[in-house]
Enzyme design. Structure first.
Site, short mmCIF file in Angstrom:
data_model
loop_
_atom_site.label_atom_id
_atom_site.label_comp_id
_atom_site.label_asym_id
_atom_site.label_seq_id
_atom_site.Cartn_x
_atom_site.Cartn_y
_atom_site.Cartn_z
N CYS A 187 0.85 -1.20 0.00
CA CYS A 187 0.00 0.00 0.00
C CYS A 187 0.88 1.25 0.00
CB CYS A 187 -0.95 0.09 1.18
SG CYS A 187 -2.18 -1.19 1.21
N ARG A 233 4.37 -0.66 -4.45
CA ARG A 233 3.95 -1.09 -3.11
C ARG A 233 2.62 -1.84 -3.11
NH1 ARG A 233 6.76 1.48 0.86
NH2 ARG A 233 5.15 0.96 2.36
N TRP A 289 -2.58 -2.85 -1.72
CA TRP A 289 -2.21 -4.27 -1.78
C TRP A 289 -3.10 -4.93 -0.74
CZ3 TRP A 289 -0.36 -8.10 1.46
CH2 TRP A 289 0.22 -9.22 0.84
N ASN A 320 -2.17 2.32 5.38
CA ASN A 320 -1.25 1.23 5.01
C ASN A 320 -0.94 0.48 6.30
OD1 ASN A 320 0.90 -0.39 4.16
ND2 ASN A 320 2.39 1.26 4.41
N GLY A 321 -1.26 -0.81 6.33
CA GLY A 321 -1.00 -1.58 7.55
C GLY A 321 -2.16 -2.53 7.82
N GLU A 347 17.73 -18.16 -5.35
CA GLU A 347 17.35 -16.84 -5.83
C GLU A 347 16.91 -16.89 -7.30
OE1 GLU A 347 16.52 -14.19 -4.55
OE2 GLU A 347 16.79 -12.65 -6.07
N LYS A 392 13.24 -15.80 -8.60
CA LYS A 392 13.00 -14.80 -9.66
C LYS A 392 12.03 -15.35 -10.69
CE LYS A 392 13.97 -12.01 -8.17
NZ LYS A 392 14.47 -11.77 -6.89
N GLU A 436 8.43 -15.72 -9.28
CA GLU A 436 7.81 -14.42 -8.99
C GLU A 436 7.22 -13.77 -10.23
OE1 GLU A 436 10.01 -12.03 -5.41
OE2 GLU A 436 11.21 -12.33 -7.19
N HIS A 488 18.00 -36.89 -3.34
CA HIS A 488 17.14 -37.24 -2.20
C HIS A 488 15.70 -36.79 -2.45
CE1 HIS A 488 20.64 -38.50 -0.02
NE2 HIS A 488 21.23 -37.34 -0.27
N LYS A 525 6.35 -4.99 -3.16
CA LYS A 525 7.79 -4.84 -2.96
C LYS A 525 8.13 -4.67 -1.49
CE LYS A 525 11.83 -3.28 -4.97
NZ LYS A 525 12.21 -4.66 -5.22
#
Ligand code: G6P
Length: 614
Positions: free
Chosen positions: A2, A27, A75, A101-102, A487, A491, A494, A510, A609
């Site tokens: 947000c 955001r 968001w 926001n929160g 990573e 990527k 995402e 395994h 983000k």
């Protein structure tokens, strides 16, 4: 998670707010809205599902006049993304409009109480509960808005950055924060509000970062006053931010992500600037020098982080253990904070966060602080909550990262961790002078080597095409390359929504080996280092089961070229610095696959983000 923007001053607010929302769209981007008070004291609220551009088109021909306003890009946490749940939210009387926001954690109890008092809700958000609560307190106690806000914020549990407009007071914005960021921009007879400084820098470089439980009362006539929840006035120094506008634009690249991948050689130079002196073969991190006693006395390092920063932390563990011979634990901040971890004043906790606002990392820091640990922050956003909550730290200085998938922040974090391990290792005398000098010299050459890697962009683009249709991917690496494999897989998932798993190469047998067939692409980091022979065997095992191997190899490697289906040749560097090289082609691979699939790489679905909620 947000984005909040606000403006009060002589200019028309709407264009400033919309531009600000676009800067903060990283955001959150599932809905957006704006509240504007026009000269006739009419408080107009417009909202739309979707992106800021959807909001813009939905309000063509509406009254967007007014020199005071607040705006929000969302968001979703409570309630699906839809127009009704978008902010701003009116209070029942429509006298107040609020953005948030929160998360208000006790919203359900408060809502029930308000409903019993006749309040009707238009949305399923926790935010609407807050604005109704403020109105209820104001009306029932017959007090002014500021007092009502103070009382309401003492009643709620959770995190908030809020801004409120009041139809009955058209010259004032009230804003407050707790555990969610809020910055006030101070211009000439005008004020700005935002979740971070990016929407503000175009107008002023003077900012004030509000602290938790502080309220900014911004009045057109009387200026800015900051008070706490108990109405005690708080003094705040005005800080100067050094962001420039060019850093916030795409500079001709089709996406921020690609620009940020290509920014890496110069970002890593910026990250090392003033810290590495090649002539003197020396690395100086001022935070380490200032706190060397405390850092050298540490019995253990614990690194807390989330997401990509957690992957950087795994590389940091290898570096710190190898150079400093000190035990390092790497923890997901979200697990650590609730695990009742064993902590003491002998521990140094390193908190890594690009945004410096991740709620779980912040909570982990608070916990560690309460147990007496010394906290070292590694952040990108200057003045962020985490940067301020730590005892000391080092900024990565890679400039604003706008693409939601982190790229240059990752390599910046790894660079700072390398410099930290080098500095401490030398001070502790656990790192031989020869290895120290060799590593410093090689680290200084990394930006040039990154440039060579980026020349492979077209090759990676071509190579990625057949994999657009893959449903799964496996990424393998060992030692320093294992976190890079994690990573690389992150990527890809995402931004392309292809399922991808990263594994330590030897663990493949395994379990994951059961998945390997002719349909399974396997990315293997197989550079010439101490693990080379072992990884080569892993490649053979994959090929024996018809898996498709895309190998990252060291330039000139003909052995793997004969076994793998596809090879990406990379410049040779020291094993401990390889992540700074090998992560780049994996970023490019994910980028091109996602673009080929027609995905919005800068704003992937469901992600944000800066995750300022649990
Ligand atoms: C979100 C972002 C990730 C990031 C993570 C941690 O999930 O989408 O890219 O790695 O948060 O963020 P931080 O700002 O603490 O590094």
């Amino acid at each position: 998670m947000c984005g909040i923007v606000g403006y009060i001053g002589p200019q028309q607010a709407y264009p400033i707010l919309i531009k600000g929302l676009k800067r903060l769209e990283y955001r959150g981007y599932d809905s957006a809205g704006v509240a504007l008070m026009n000269d006739n004291q009419i408080l107009n609220v417009y909202k739309a599902k979707g992106k800021v551009s959807d909001l813009e088109s939905s309000i063509e021909k509406k009254d967007i006049s007014g020199t005071i306003g607040i705006a929000h890009t969302r968001w979703a946490t409570h309630g699906e993304p839809c127009q009704a749940n978008a902010h701003p939210h009116y209070s029942s009387s429509e006298n107040l409009a609020l953005i948030h926001n929160g998360i208000i954690e006790n919203y359900a109890v408060l809502k029930e109480k308000l409903q019993k008092n006749g309040y009707v809700f238009q949305s399923t958000t926790d935010t609407e509960v807050l604005v109704q609560l403020i109105e209820y307190i104001r009306v029932s106690h017959e007090i002014d808005l500021l007092s009502a806000v103070q009382l309401a914020l003492r009643t709620v549990v959770g995190a908030y950055a809020i801004a409120i407009l009041d139809r009955n007071n058209p010259d004032e914005i009230i804003a407050a924060r707790k555990s969610s960021p809020l910055v006030v921009g101070v211009g000439d007879n005008e004020f700005f509000l935002a979740s971070d400084a990016t929407p503000i820098v175009e107008y002023t470089n003077k900012v004030i970062y509000l602290d938790d439980e502080e309220i900014a009362v911004i009045n057109r006539n009387t200026g800015l006053k900051i008070v706490n929840l108990k109405n005690v006035e708080v003094d705040h120094a005005i800080q100067t931010v050094s962001l420039n506008l060019g850093q916030l634009e795409k500079n001709g690249f089709p996406h921020f992500m690609l620009k940020e991948i290509f920014d890496q050689p110069s970002c890593i130079m910026d990250c090392m600037r003033g810290r590495i002196n090649v002539e003197a073969n020396n690395v100086v991190l001022s935070a380490v020098i200032d706190h060397s006693e405390r850092l050298l006395a540490a019995k253990r390092f614990i690194i807390v982080a989330c997401g990509t920063s957690w992957h950087a932390a795994l590389i940091g563990k290898n570096l710190l253990e190898s150079f400093c011979r000190i035990p390092v634990e790497v923890e997901y901040a979200s697990e650590f904070r609730y695990r009742d971890p064993i902590l003491s004043a002998d521990d140094v906790v390193i908190a890594i966060s690009q945004s410096g606002e991740t709620a779980d990392t912040l909570a982990a820091i608070e916990l560690a602080r309460s147990k007496g640990a010394f906290i070292y922050g590694i952040c990108n956003v200057v003045g962020s909550s985490i940067a301020r909550a730590t005892h000391t730290g080092s900024y990565i200085h890679v400039g604003p990262e706008i693409g939601v998938a982190s790229t240059k922040a990752f390599t910046g974090q790894v660079t700072v961790l390398t410099m930290l391990a080098l500095t401490l290792g030398r001070l502790k005398k656990t790192l031989s002078e020869e290895r120290y000098l060799e590593t410093v010299k090689e680290l200084a050459s990394i930006p040039e080597k990154m440039k060579h890697v980026l020349e492979l962009n077209e090759k990676v683009k071509e190579l990625s095409k057949p994999f657009t249709y893959a449903h799964n991917f496996i990424y393998l690496g060992r030692g320093y390359s294992y976190p890079v494999a994690l990573e690389g897989a992150l990527k890809l998932k995402e931004i392309s929504y292809i399922h991808a798993e990263g594994y330590p190469a030897a663990e493949m047998k395994h379990g994951p080996i059961a998945l390997i067939d002719a349909e399974m692409p396997v990315v293997v980091i197989a550079t010439k280092n101490g693990m080379y022979e072992k990884v080569l065997s892993n490649i053979q095992e994959i090929k024996a089961r018809q898996g498709k191997v895309i190998a990252l190899v060291t330039e000139g490697d003909e052995i793997i070229a004969n076994v793998a289906d596809l090879c990406i040749e990379l410049p040779k560097t020291l094993e401990c610095l390889e992540p700074l090289i090998t992560s780049l082609p994996l970023q490019l691979l994910a980028y091109h696959i996602a673009v080929c699939k027609g995905k919005n790489v800068d704003q992937p679905r469901n992600l944000a983000k800066s995750v300022t909620v649990e």
